[in-house]
Design a protein around this motif. Sequence first.
Motif, short mmCIF file in Angstrom:
data_model
loop_
_atom_site.label_atom_id
_atom_site.label_comp_id
_atom_site.label_asym_id
_atom_site.label_seq_id
_atom_site.Cartn_x
_atom_site.Cartn_y
_atom_site.Cartn_z
N HIS A 193 40.19 33.30 32.48
CA HIS A 193 38.88 32.85 31.98
C HIS A 193 38.66 33.27 30.52
CE1 HIS A 193 38.43 36.99 33.21
NE2 HIS A 193 37.26 37.07 32.62
N THR A 212 40.10 41.03 40.10
CA THR A 212 39.76 39.68 39.65
C THR A 212 38.54 39.15 40.37
OG1 THR A 212 42.12 39.27 39.21
CG2 THR A 212 40.67 37.35 39.29
N GLN A 213 38.43 39.43 41.67
CA GLN A 213 37.24 39.03 42.43
C GLN A 213 35.99 39.63 41.81
OE1 GLN A 213 38.68 38.41 47.07
NE2 GLN A 213 38.03 40.42 46.41
N LYS A 214 36.10 40.88 41.37
CA LYS A 214 34.96 41.57 40.79
C LYS A 214 34.55 40.97 39.45
CE LYS A 214 33.39 46.23 39.55
NZ LYS A 214 33.77 47.66 39.47
N VAL A 215 35.52 40.71 38.58
CA VAL A 215 35.19 40.24 37.24
C VAL A 215 34.81 38.75 37.23
CG1 VAL A 215 37.54 39.62 36.52
CG2 VAL A 215 35.89 40.37 34.81
N GLN A 216 35.42 37.95 38.12
CA GLN A 216 35.13 36.52 38.14
C GLN A 216 34.08 36.15 39.19
OE1 GLN A 216 38.64 34.03 38.23
NE2 GLN A 216 39.67 35.18 36.62
N ASN A 217 33.68 37.14 40.01
CA ASN A 217 32.60 36.96 40.98
C ASN A 217 32.85 35.76 41.90
OD1 ASN A 217 30.18 37.66 42.22
ND2 ASN A 217 28.97 36.31 40.89
N ARG A 218 34.05 35.74 42.48
CA ARG A 218 34.39 34.67 43.42
C ARG A 218 35.43 35.20 44.42
NH1 ARG A 218 39.29 31.73 41.98
NH2 ARG A 218 40.17 32.51 40.02
N PRO A 219 35.40 34.71 45.66
CA PRO A 219 36.39 35.17 46.64
C PRO A 219 37.78 34.63 46.29
CG PRO A 219 35.07 33.41 47.56
CD PRO A 219 34.44 33.75 46.24
#
Length: 301
Positions: A221, A272-279
């Motif tokens: 991203h 990555t889940q934390k920074v992009q806020n997606r499962p």
Amino acid sequence: MSFSSILGYFLGGYFALVISLFMLSSVVPVAGFAARTLSAYISIVICATYGVLASIFLRIVGREQIAQWTTARAFKYVMAITIGITFEVDDPKRHLDTVRPAVFIGNHQSELDVLMLGCIFPKYCSVTAKKALKYVPFLGWFMALSGTIFIDRKNSKDARQAMAGAAKEIQTRKQSVYIFPEGTRSYAKDPGLLPFKKGAFHLAVQAGVPIVPVVAANYSHVLYIKDYIFRSGKIPVKVLDPIPTTGLKPEDVDELTRSTRELMLKEIVALTQKVQNRPIAIPATSGDGVVHASGADATLS
């Protein structure tokens, strides 16, 4: 016209072009990609020049072991200003400062990992390189001056032989090394890891030092070359607990490589889940994720 005048005109034009592209980026997004790319290149040139001078000075005063650290820090601060990207390091137990010597390993996504190294590089640490590079003008000189650990792969038939000299250097100089076990950049849009080469693990076992995994979240991203994406941002990096190698033998390297890769992959997905806020699902791995080969060139990253 003098060299200094030519250099001045070149730099003036270069900076004017970069500023113009940044101003244009709000209308033409690809201009932002070009602006940050040019900014990154000039930052690398500036920091590499500093690195050569710092290496010479530190070699004279007997402190060449911190040459790559001080050059890495220059990248961190210069590129934070010029491209607006930084890696936020989560190292609550201060493994980067306290575990020495060690083999540090990390995931390798793109050229931006130069900046990641700038943010995390331990003080008494160096990269590894094949011994043949030692004699390449400029690059080899810098490597030699800055304390690079050279791997002698001449006439080696397997990775263990190739690592013998480097393992001895790590032990005697108490110098850590940083290696990307994937061996090449993945350029991945989603979090994942290429199969691991075993060189870093052979080296840690031979030297009898711990492996310290360092994982960065997937940052497509922020930078994704295929889509001309290059934005400012903060990217999380996590330093995992050291993995001891005391008592391990060469026949244990395959399992050590596999289990370490599995651990790192889980952490990369979680970050990555934390920074992009997606499962994000943990990607499937073909085989055991380890490159199985006997030649040093095939196993050394």
